[in-house]
Scaffold this motif. Structure first.
Motif, PDB file in Angstrom:
ATOM      1  N   GLU A 160      31.533  48.160  44.619  1.00  0.00           N
ATOM      2  CA  GLU A 160      32.074  49.113  43.935  1.00  0.00           C
ATOM      3  C   GLU A 160      32.816  48.584  42.699  1.00  0.00           C
ATOM      4  N   MET A 161      33.593  47.413  42.765  1.00  0.00           N
ATOM      5  CA  MET A 161      34.363  46.720  41.873  1.00  0.00           C
ATOM      6  C   MET A 161      33.343  46.262  40.750  1.00  0.00           C
ATOM      7  N   PHE A 162      32.211  45.967  40.934  1.00  0.00           N
ATOM      8  CA  PHE A 162      31.364  45.347  40.139  1.00  0.00           C
ATOM      9  C   PHE A 162      30.080  46.135  39.706  1.00  0.00           C
ATOM     10  N   LEU A 163      29.908  47.368  40.175  1.00  0.00           N
ATOM     11  CA  LEU A 163      28.447  47.976  40.223  1.00  0.00           C
ATOM     12  C   LEU A 163      27.850  47.900  38.978  1.00  0.00           C
ATOM     13  N   ASN A 164      28.461  48.030  37.660  1.00  0.00           N
ATOM     14  CA  ASN A 164      27.473  47.821  36.486  1.00  0.00           C
ATOM     15  C   ASN A 164      27.370  46.467  35.897  1.00  0.00           C
ATOM     16  N   GLU A 165      27.909  45.647  36.727  1.00  0.00           N
ATOM     17  CA  GLU A 165      27.719  44.130  36.145  1.00  0.00           C
ATOM     18  C   GLU A 165      26.991  43.212  37.372  1.00  0.00           C
ATOM     19  N   LEU A 166      26.117  43.874  38.246  1.00  0.00           N
ATOM     20  CA  LEU A 166      25.471  43.147  39.340  1.00  0.00           C
ATOM     21  C   LEU A 166      24.039  42.498  38.953  1.00  0.00           C
ATOM     22  N   THR A 167      23.698  41.158  39.217  1.00  0.00           N
ATOM     23  CA  THR A 167      22.463  40.836  39.014  1.00  0.00           C
ATOM     24  C   THR A 167      21.471  41.678  39.966  1.00  0.00           C
ATOM     25  N   LYS A 168      20.121  41.300  40.096  1.00  0.00           N
ATOM     26  CA  LYS A 168      19.214  41.862  41.086  1.00  0.00           C
ATOM     27  C   LYS A 168      19.590  41.107  42.274  1.00  0.00           C
ATOM     28  N   GLU A 169      19.930  39.969  42.266  1.00  0.00           N
ATOM     29  CA  GLU A 169      20.198  39.334  43.580  1.00  0.00           C
ATOM     30  C   GLU A 169      21.678  39.564  44.059  1.00  0.00           C
ATOM     31  N   GLU A 170      22.592  39.609  43.167  1.00  0.00           N
ATOM     32  CA  GLU A 170      23.956  39.926  43.850  1.00  0.00           C
ATOM     33  C   GLU A 170      23.749  41.124  44.450  1.00  0.00           C
ATOM     34  N   ALA A 171      23.075  42.377  43.731  1.00  0.00           N
ATOM     35  CA  ALA A 171      22.907  43.683  44.397  1.00  0.00           C
ATOM     36  C   ALA A 171      22.233  43.528  45.720  1.00  0.00           C
TER      37      ALA A 171
END
Ligand code: MG
Ligand code: MG
Ligand code: MG
Length: 299
Positions: free
Chosen positions: A118-129
């Protein structure tokens, strides 16, 4: 600048490892682990081509640390350095001290991965997501655990989209199936996800195995009970309980080592199903469905 680590609890689970990895990346810190990585977590890391974090045995005096997925000192490696932040989804334990105010984020959601996503929803890479999705699916037992919230489901959907995973349920089952691979040694299996809690004057060790059947444990019941008895003695406990959780049936067979198994059955208002075993329909969560029952009964 002093080194900053991000680390979760001992006996690390997928949520604690993945929270540490992703959060460390986002704040330019270094992720660490407080123990061996389980098969389920290994699958998640391999799937998204991420390396295992380094094993850390203590936080040194000149180091800083962010704690994720616990706020309980007993579940952490020794910390001689400075705690700079806590991110968690467990009840406030109150046994950690800091010399100065720090940022603490504790939310009643299904996983720490949910909070970090939720903190980084708009800045996640495919791997992080993809990794964070694994953290949510693991801790919520694919949204079946009563710890699951609407936010977990909502965030998971968004993460799946970013990660390119179409069938969340199928992916979750593939992930959880890796957690079901048991070792030949019952003691090792019991200690894999093992927590010590207090309820009134009694001390409990509560282990949980999330499986897709009961037989892989129940066929060796007496060996498991013997291992639990040993762990009970070694840790000076009154009881060791093993939750044999069948995630497909959404129920738990609770094995009981300790003086008076009838007393535990009584706490859950159950009859003994077979020797030293009660059947708990709908029970998947140690935190929400087992610990509170014991704490109420033994208060
Ligand atoms: Mg955890
Ligand atoms: Mg967690
Ligand atoms: Mg868990």
């Amino acid at each position: 600048m002093n080194k900053t680590w991000v680390i979760g609890h001992k006996n690390p689970d997928t949520d604690s490892i993945i929270s540490a990895i992703v959060y460390a990346k986002k704040i330019n810190a270094t992720p660490a682990r407080a123990g061996e990585i389980n098969q389920e977590t290994k699958f998640a890391l391999k799937k998204f081509s991420v390396e295992e974090p380094v094993l850390k045995e203590r936080i040194e005096k000149d180091e800083k640390v962010v704690i994720v997925d616990t706020n309980n000192k007993e579940e952490l490696i020794p910390i001689n350095g400075e705690i700079v932040e806590i991110i968690d989804h467990h009840r406030l334990c109150g046994n950690l001290e800091t010399p100065a105010p720090i940022k603490v984020t504790i939310k009643p959601v299904g996983s720490t991965s949910t909070i970090i996503a939720e903190m980084f929803l708009n800045e996640l890479t495919k791997e992080e997501a993809g990794l964070l999705l694994c953290g949510i699916l693991s801790d919520t037992v694919i949204f079946r655990s009563p710890t699951t919230t609407e936010l977990d489901k909502e965030i998971a959907k968004k993460l799946a989209k970013i990660a390119g995973i179409e069938d969340i349920e199928a992916f979750g089952k593939e992930l959880k199936s890796k957690a079901c691979v048991l070792s030949e040694d019952p003691k090792e299996n019991v200690l894999r996800d093992f927590k010590i809690i207090e309820a009134g004057r009694k001390r409990f060790g509560i282990a949980q195995l999330e499986l897709m059947d009961y037989e892989s444990v129940m066929n060796k019941k007496s060996e498991y009970l013997a291992a639990m008895e040993e762990i009970k003695k070694e840790n000076n406990l009154d009881y060791v309980l093993l939750m044999v959780t069948n995630i497909l049936e959404e129920a738990t067979k609770l094995l009981i080592a300790g003086e008076n198994p009838e007393e535990i059955a009584k706490a859950f208002e159950k009859k003994m199903e077979e020797e030293r075993c009660i059947y708990l329909e709908g029970v998947l969560s140690r935190k929400k469905q087992v610990v509170p029952v014991l704490q109420r009964f033994f208060a």
